[in-house]
Design a protein around this motif. Structure first.
Motif, PDB file in Angstrom:
ATOM      1  N   SER A 145      -8.771   5.201  -3.301  1.00  0.00           N
ATOM      2  CA  SER A 145      -7.719   4.267  -2.889  1.00  0.00           C
ATOM      3  C   SER A 145      -8.259   3.061  -2.118  1.00  0.00           C
ATOM      4  N   ARG A 199       2.066   6.702  -6.741  1.00  0.00           N
ATOM      5  CA  ARG A 199       1.071   7.717  -7.129  1.00  0.00           C
ATOM      6  C   ARG A 199       1.654   9.117  -6.973  1.00  0.00           C
ATOM      7  N   GLY A 253       2.482   1.740  -3.300  1.00  0.00           N
ATOM      8  CA  GLY A 253       1.496   2.280  -4.244  1.00  0.00           C
ATOM      9  C   GLY A 253       1.289   3.777  -4.045  1.00  0.00           C
ATOM     10  N   ILE A 254       1.263   4.210  -2.799  1.00  0.00           N
ATOM     11  CA  ILE A 254       1.132   5.640  -2.495  1.00  0.00           C
ATOM     12  C   ILE A 254       2.345   6.378  -3.039  1.00  0.00           C
ATOM     13  N   THR A 276       0.840  -1.204   0.000  1.00  0.00           N
ATOM     14  CA  THR A 276       0.000   0.000   0.000  1.00  0.00           C
ATOM     15  C   THR A 276       0.868   1.245   0.000  1.00  0.00           C
ATOM     16  N   LEU A 324      -4.941  11.581  -2.643  1.00  0.00           N
ATOM     17  CA  LEU A 324      -4.395  10.237  -2.442  1.00  0.00           C
ATOM     18  C   LEU A 324      -5.446   9.293  -1.869  1.00  0.00           C
ATOM     19  N   THR A 325      -6.292   9.817  -1.017  1.00  0.00           N
ATOM     20  CA  THR A 325      -7.320   8.995  -0.367  1.00  0.00           C
ATOM     21  C   THR A 325      -8.420   8.623  -1.353  1.00  0.00           C
ATOM     22  N   ARG A 326      -8.799   9.576  -2.196  1.00  0.00           N
ATOM     23  CA  ARG A 326      -9.894   9.377  -3.153  1.00  0.00           C
ATOM     24  C   ARG A 326      -9.623   8.167  -4.047  1.00  0.00           C
ATOM     25  N   GLN A 368      -8.385   7.954   5.178  1.00  0.00           N
ATOM     26  CA  GLN A 368      -7.451   9.078   5.202  1.00  0.00           C
ATOM     27  C   GLN A 368      -6.451   8.931   6.343  1.00  0.00           C
ATOM     28  N   ILE A 427      -3.801   6.534   5.159  1.00  0.00           N
ATOM     29  CA  ILE A 427      -2.949   7.225   4.183  1.00  0.00           C
ATOM     30  C   ILE A 427      -1.962   8.124   4.918  1.00  0.00           C
TER      31      ILE A 427
END
Length: 109
Positions: free
Chosen positions: A41, A25, A21-22, A18, A37-39, A45, A48
């Motif tokens: 995913s 992005r 992946g962040i 995860t 980033l949260t949207r 939040q 994240i």
């Protein structure tokens, strides 16, 4: 000499899928907010933010607060410990494979 602590910190930070992946992005953009980033995913939040904290502590990202938002961007030099470690072992294995190639040529007429 390779700084083991720095390599371990970067590897631990990127070991989590995860978090990786962040990081990817963030790297794909110039700068991105926590909200963005949260949207989409599938991660909260809060989660994240925790992942971002780890990436920041590892020196992989930097943050820029603006009003009520915080924006993140990749810090490319944060990957240097990992690059140095991989380069060291790349040389190590190239030498070993070169020696093996020579040995195999010597035994195979």
């Amino acid at each position: 000499m390779i700084e083991t602590a720095a390599v371990n910190t970067v590897m631990r930070a990127l070991a989590d899928p995860t978090r990786r992946g962040i990081y990817e992005r963030i790297a794909a953009t110039n700068e991105i907010s926590v909200v963005e980033l949260t949207r989409g995913s599938g991660v909260t939040q809060g989660a994240i933010s925790q992942h971002l904290k780890t990436l920041k502590q590892a020196g992989l990202v930097v943050e820029r607060p603006e009003g009520r938002s915080t924006f993140y961007r990749v810090r490319p030099e944060g990957l240097e410990p990992l690059f140095d470690w991989m380069s060291h072992y790349g040389i190590f294995w190239r030498e070993r494979f070169g020696n093996l190639r020579t040995l195999l040529k010597d035994i195979d007429p």
